[in-house]
Design a protein around this motif. Structure first.
Motif, mmCIF file in Angstrom:
data_model
loop_
_atom_site.group_PDB
_atom_site.id
_atom_site.type_symbol
_atom_site.label_atom_id
_atom_site.label_comp_id
_atom_site.label_asym_id
_atom_site.label_seq_id
_atom_site.Cartn_x
_atom_site.Cartn_y
_atom_site.Cartn_z
ATOM 1 N N LEU A 35 0.576 -0.704 0.198
ATOM 2 C CA LEU A 35 -0.037 0.222 0.549
ATOM 3 C C LEU A 35 1.052 0.971 0.612
ATOM 4 C CD1 LEU A 35 -2.223 -1.533 2.401
ATOM 5 C CD2 LEU A 35 -2.881 -1.070 0.291
ATOM 6 N N TYR A 36 1.598 1.011 0.699
ATOM 7 C CA TYR A 36 3.666 1.937 0.287
ATOM 8 C C TYR A 36 4.098 2.908 -0.303
ATOM 9 C CZ TYR A 36 0.202 2.391 4.754
ATOM 10 O OH TYR A 36 -0.906 1.839 5.406
ATOM 11 N N TYR A 37 4.152 1.525 -1.238
ATOM 12 C CA TYR A 37 4.843 1.675 -1.902
ATOM 13 C C TYR A 37 5.699 3.517 -3.001
ATOM 14 C CZ TYR A 37 7.076 -3.239 -1.132
ATOM 15 O OH TYR A 37 7.192 -4.201 -0.838
ATOM 16 N N ASN A 38 4.176 3.394 -2.830
ATOM 17 C CA ASN A 38 4.238 4.626 -3.588
ATOM 18 C C ASN A 38 4.428 5.985 -3.396
ATOM 19 O OD1 ASN A 38 1.825 5.435 -2.779
ATOM 20 N ND2 ASN A 38 0.493 3.416 -3.020
ATOM 21 N N GLN A 39 3.899 6.278 -2.106
ATOM 22 C CA GLN A 39 3.797 7.726 -1.312
ATOM 23 C C GLN A 39 5.543 8.644 -1.295
ATOM 24 O OE1 GLN A 39 3.411 7.129 2.840
ATOM 25 N NE2 GLN A 39 1.138 6.880 2.181
ATOM 26 N N PRO A 40 6.613 7.264 -1.836
ATOM 27 C CA PRO A 40 7.638 8.013 -1.633
ATOM 28 C C PRO A 40 8.269 8.315 -3.997
ATOM 29 C CG PRO A 40 8.356 6.078 -1.216
ATOM 30 C CD PRO A 40 7.132 6.081 -0.915
ATOM 31 N N LEU A 41 7.494 7.854 -4.192
ATOM 32 C CA LEU A 41 7.706 7.460 -5.754
ATOM 33 C C LEU A 41 6.846 8.719 -6.381
ATOM 34 C CD1 LEU A 41 8.162 3.836 -5.632
ATOM 35 C CD2 LEU A 41 9.855 4.962 -5.588
ATOM 36 N N LEU A 42 5.846 8.422 -5.285
ATOM 37 C CA LEU A 42 4.551 9.901 -6.883
ATOM 38 C C LEU A 42 5.104 10.546 -7.291
ATOM 39 C CD1 LEU A 42 2.201 10.084 -3.102
ATOM 40 C CD2 LEU A 42 2.038 8.857 -5.558
ATOM 41 N N ALA A 43 7.274 11.484 -7.078
ATOM 42 C CA ALA A 43 6.679 12.843 -7.665
ATOM 43 C C ALA A 43 7.266 12.264 -8.710
ATOM 44 C CB ALA A 43 8.248 13.306 -6.716
ATOM 45 N N ASP A 44 7.860 11.121 -8.392
ATOM 46 C CA ASP A 44 8.803 10.207 -10.485
ATOM 47 C C ASP A 44 7.275 9.793 -11.067
ATOM 48 O OD1 ASP A 44 11.556 10.746 -8.887
ATOM 49 O OD2 ASP A 44 11.779 8.410 -8.206
#
Length: 398
Positions: A35-44
């Motif tokens: 569920l959380y892999y996307n959070q630090p990758l949202l800008a990318d």
């Protein structure tokens, strides 16, 4: 001596050994990380799809909405289906969903795939009631706290691992690796997790009708669910917005550093077993009030001193301790209400919890677009104040 439902449950189940607790903890952490892999990758991701901060924040929102939907559909089945089989099926399904994210070609595709990831990443919420069933009543808070520590560490390490791998190999690689891990976990749990047979038989209409009855008749469940929703909302709001904040003044950090803040939060998460033990010994509602106050303090650090790295670090520790500790205390409260309905009680609580999280993710995108970091901090602080008002105004006997 009167034989309780808990005594019967423990006599019919495989003993909850330390090795089994560890296995459940690791499994919960690995599964919930999806569920959380996307959070630090949202800008990318935003750069890949040429999207705004608000548009890519919807990826996190759809994931959390999907999780709430999945819990409503699948978690109540834990009270009437063999849990190990259900867990394995869900892990295979989430493997396919993660592949869908890894191969996404546009925003619509990744939003739908992220929704599917959320729907199928509900195995931890089936494992938790199983652990509560197997644990002795006087140790239930301790066991829940131990397994929740694994779950929380999975949440935080997900950001660290995703930021590191995404920064080096790209965000798609992270999702391919996640798919492989879920398939391996399905095999491991199929081998080592004990079977858990249903405690009674209900039709599906009766099952879901009984959920509505629980909401109407259990004030502690209503209170805990509303508080959980607001606290997880402020938690998701912070983590969804952090990567955008760190990219600009005064930090200029990439996704790798945004992910490293997950390691900082582990300090707060390590307090979850302690909170569980305290919830066993003292009034769990009082513990919730204290932890709401700690969560509010974290946002004061973010709002007034957020441009200083030390304040962000202190705030992350306090936020994780407050939000995750309150969840342990709240789940200890609700699991003690009706032992034979633990999966359904957990459904009500966790559906509310993640609906609050999806609201926080969405509000984080709006707040950042309109007012930047101060808007994020103000919005999160308001959500915590709402939780405090609910806690203070609800009178429940425990």
């Amino acid at each position: 001596m009167v034989t309780t439902t808990d005594d019967i449950e423990r006599s019919e189940q495989t003993p909850l050994s330390k090795k089994l607790i560890l296995l459940m903890s690791i499994a919960c952490g690995m599964a919930v990380a999806n569920l959380y892999y996307n959070q630090p990758l949202l800008a990318d991701m935003g750069r890949t799809f040429h999207a705004t901060a608000h548009q890519v924040s919807n990826i996190a929102m759809f994931t959390q909405i999907g999780y709430a939907v999945g819990m409503f559909i699948f978690v109540p089945m834990g009270d009437m289906q063999e849990r190990r089989k259900l867990i394995v099926i869900l892990l295979i399904a989430v493997t396919l969903s993660l592949i869908g994210v890894a191969t996404a070609q546009d925003l619509l595709w990744i939003n739908i795939a992220s929704l599917a990831v959320g729907v199928t990443t509900v195995a931890p919420q089936i494992i938790l009631p199983l652990a509560a069933q197997l644990a002795a009543p006087m140790e239930r808070g301790k066991v829940i706290g131990s397994i929740m520590s694994g779950l929380f560490i999975g949440i935080l390490l997900a950001r660290t691992i995703a930021g590191f791998i995404g920064g080096i190999l790209g965000w798609r690689t992270m999702y391919w690796l996640a798919a492989v891990m879920m398939l391996a976990l399905a095999v491991i749990l199929r081998t080592f997790l004990p079977k858990s047979y249903p405690e009674f038989r209900l039709s599906y209409p009766e099952l879901y009708k009984s959920i509505g009855k629980l909401i109407m008749t259990q004030p502690i469940l209503r209170e805990a669910s509303l508080i959980g929703a607001m606290l997880f909302g402020c938690f998701s709001l912070f983590w969804t917005s952090l990567s955008f904040f760190l990219e600009g003044e005064p930090y200029h950090y990439g996704s790798e550093v945004a992910g490293l803040f997950g390691l900082v939060g582990i300090v707060g998460v390590m307090g979850a077993p302690i909170v569980g033990r305290l919830a066993d010994r003292f009034n769990a509602k009082a513990m919730v009030g204290l932890l709401i106050g700690i969560s509010l303090l974290s946002y004061l650090f973010f709002g007034f001193f957020g441009t200083s790295l030390w304040a962000l670090i202190v705030g992350v520790v306090l936020l994780d301790l407050g939000v995750q500790g309150a969840q342990v205390s709240n789940q200890t409260r609700i699991y003690s209400l009706i032992p034979e309905a633990r999966s359904r009680l957990n459904t009500v609580y966790m559906v509310s919890y993640f609906l609050g999280g999806s609201l926080g993710s969405s509000l984080g995108g709006y707040a950042w677009n309109w007012w930047k970091w101060q808007g994020v901090c103000l919005t999160g602080g308001v959500m915590i104040l709402i939780a405090l008002i609910i806690w203070a105004t609800h009178r429940t006997k425990e």
